[in-house]
Design a protein around this motif. Structure first.
Motif, PDB file in Angstrom:
ATOM      1  N   LEU A  66       0.535  -1.192   0.354  1.00 55.35           N
ATOM      2  CA  LEU A  66      -0.019   0.353   0.268  1.00 55.35           C
ATOM      3  C   LEU A  66       0.694   1.798  -0.357  1.00 55.35           C
ATOM      4  N   ILE A  67       1.829   1.411   1.043  1.00 58.21           N
ATOM      5  CA  ILE A  67       2.797   2.288   0.321  1.00 58.21           C
ATOM      6  C   ILE A  67       3.586   3.108  -0.848  1.00 58.21           C
ATOM      7  N   GLN A  68       3.565   1.286  -1.432  1.00 54.53           N
ATOM      8  CA  GLN A  68       4.569   1.698  -2.397  1.00 54.53           C
ATOM      9  C   GLN A  68       3.212   2.108  -3.323  1.00 54.53           C
ATOM     10  N   ASP A  69       1.872   1.473  -3.268  1.00 53.48           N
ATOM     11  CA  ASP A  69       1.389   1.578  -4.452  1.00 53.48           C
ATOM     12  C   ASP A  69       1.038   3.830  -3.951  1.00 53.48           C
ATOM     13  N   ASN A  70       0.720   4.537  -2.872  1.00 52.69           N
ATOM     14  CA  ASN A  70       0.195   5.295  -2.745  1.00 52.69           C
ATOM     15  C   ASN A  70       1.225   6.250  -2.456  1.00 52.69           C
ATOM     16  N   GLY A  71       2.261   5.532  -1.966  1.00 53.70           N
ATOM     17  CA  GLY A  71       4.318   6.326  -1.992  1.00 53.70           C
ATOM     18  C   GLY A  71       3.990   7.628  -3.569  1.00 53.70           C
ATOM     19  N   PRO A  72       4.203   7.897  -4.184  1.00 54.25           N
ATOM     20  CA  PRO A  72       3.582   8.595  -5.065  1.00 54.25           C
ATOM     21  C   PRO A  72       3.514  10.092  -5.179  1.00 54.25           C
ATOM     22  N   THR A  73       2.833   9.725  -5.282  1.00 55.70           N
ATOM     23  CA  THR A  73       1.044  10.229  -4.854  1.00 55.70           C
ATOM     24  C   THR A  73       1.388  11.018  -3.848  1.00 55.70           C
ATOM     25  N   ASP A  74       1.361  10.609  -2.616  1.00 55.15           N
ATOM     26  CA  ASP A  74       1.676  11.169  -1.461  1.00 55.15           C
ATOM     27  C   ASP A  74       2.309  11.933  -0.980  1.00 55.15           C
ATOM     28  N   THR A  75       3.983  11.658  -1.868  1.00 55.12           N
ATOM     29  CA  THR A  75       5.157  12.265  -1.962  1.00 55.12           C
ATOM     30  C   THR A  75       5.128  13.569  -2.423  1.00 55.12           C
ATOM     31  N   LEU A  76       4.111  14.173  -4.289  1.00 58.46           N
ATOM     32  CA  LEU A  76       3.807  14.703  -5.059  1.00 58.46           C
ATOM     33  C   LEU A  76       2.645  15.493  -4.043  1.00 58.46           C
ATOM     34  N   ARG A  77       1.765  14.861  -3.539  1.00 56.16           N
ATOM     35  CA  ARG A  77       1.224  16.204  -2.731  1.00 56.16           C
ATOM     36  C   ARG A  77       1.652  17.071  -1.881  1.00 56.16           C
ATOM     37  N   ALA A  78       2.299  16.393  -0.850  1.00 56.12           N
ATOM     38  CA  ALA A  78       3.605  16.853   0.230  1.00 56.12           C
ATOM     39  C   ALA A  78       4.559  17.727  -0.692  1.00 56.12           C
ATOM     40  N   LYS A  79       5.014  17.209  -1.712  1.00 58.04           N
ATOM     41  CA  LYS A  79       5.541  18.596  -2.460  1.00 58.04           C
ATOM     42  C   LYS A  79       4.951  19.573  -2.714  1.00 58.04           C
ATOM     43  N   HIS A  80       3.795  19.109  -3.524  1.00 58.21           N
ATOM     44  CA  HIS A  80       2.882  20.884  -4.035  1.00 58.21           C
ATOM     45  C   HIS A  80       2.113  21.567  -2.808  1.00 58.21           C
ATOM     46  N   ALA A  81       2.246  21.092  -1.152  1.00 61.07           N
ATOM     47  CA  ALA A  81       1.676  21.576  -0.590  1.00 61.07           C
ATOM     48  C   ALA A  81       3.073  22.237  -0.131  1.00 61.07           C
ATOM     49  N   MET A  82       4.013  22.200   0.116  1.00 63.49           N
ATOM     50  CA  MET A  82       5.284  22.597  -0.029  1.00 63.49           C
ATOM     51  C   MET A  82       5.814  24.043  -0.520  1.00 63.49           C
ATOM     52  N   LEU A  83       5.873  23.498  -1.274  1.00 64.69           N
ATOM     53  CA  LEU A  83       5.865  24.805  -2.410  1.00 64.69           C
ATOM     54  C   LEU A  83       4.736  25.763  -2.626  1.00 64.69           C
ATOM     55  N   ALA A  84       3.079  24.971  -2.173  1.00 64.74           N
ATOM     56  CA  ALA A  84       1.892  26.339  -1.945  1.00 64.74           C
ATOM     57  C   ALA A  84       2.357  27.396  -0.526  1.00 64.74           C
ATOM     58  N   ASN A  85       3.031  26.843   0.028  1.00 68.55           N
ATOM     59  CA  ASN A  85       3.267  27.592   1.528  1.00 68.55           C
ATOM     60  C   ASN A  85       3.914  28.407   1.598  1.00 68.55           C
TER      61      ASN A  85
END
Length: 147
Positions: free
Chosen positions: A43-62
């Motif tokens: 589950l972590i491997q399947d959801n990892g790239p999307t979760d990482t991308l969401r976290a990166k976008h949130a960091m860039l937005a902040n």
């Protein structure tokens, strides 16, 4: 007590049917699992790239404002649409640089590459482009047509 059934005072009533080991087998660790059977690491491997991308976008937005992730999304869409002519391999290097995949070296980097397949369809550039644009399907065009 219900009428017609007498239960001795020293016995405890059975609340559910007992587990039949002979018919159902021994209960194991998977007997009580209610999810679809995926391992937590999968589950972590399947959801990892999307979760990482969401976290990166949130960091860039902040950090830089909401326009920065939106601009990066637009650039990724533009870079994903760029292709070479048919018959030529397209590496999409710009998109790999944008997403950070250029630094990742996995199995797909050296195993089963499409350009190294012996049965890869090869054709002439003009024929492939005519098929892609639908020029050979129009009446009056193509071999055997009379103008």
């Amino acid at each position: 007590m219900a009428s017609g059934t007498m239960m001795p005072a020293d016995e405890m009533p059975v609340m559910r049917e007992p587990y039949d080991i002979m018919r159902n087998g021994l209960p194991g660790a998977k007997a009580a699992v209610t999810h679809l059977g995926k391992h937590p690491v999968q589950l972590i491997q399947d959801n990892g790239p999307t979760d990482t991308l969401r976290a990166k976008h949130a960091m860039l937005a902040n950090t830089y404002g909401i326009a920065m992730p939106a601009k990066m999304d637009i650039e990724c869409q533009i870079l994903s649409k760029q292709r070479r002519l048919p018959g030529l391999p397209s590496s999409r290097l710009g998109l790999e640089i944008m997403t950070g995949d250029v630094d990742r070296f996995g199995f797909e980097s050296y195993l089963d590459r499409p350009d190294e397949r012996p049965e890869a369809p090869r054709g002439d550039l003009h024929g492939i482009m005519e098929n892609r644009l639908g020029l050979n399907k129009k009446p009056g065009y193509g071999p055997g047509s009379k103008r």
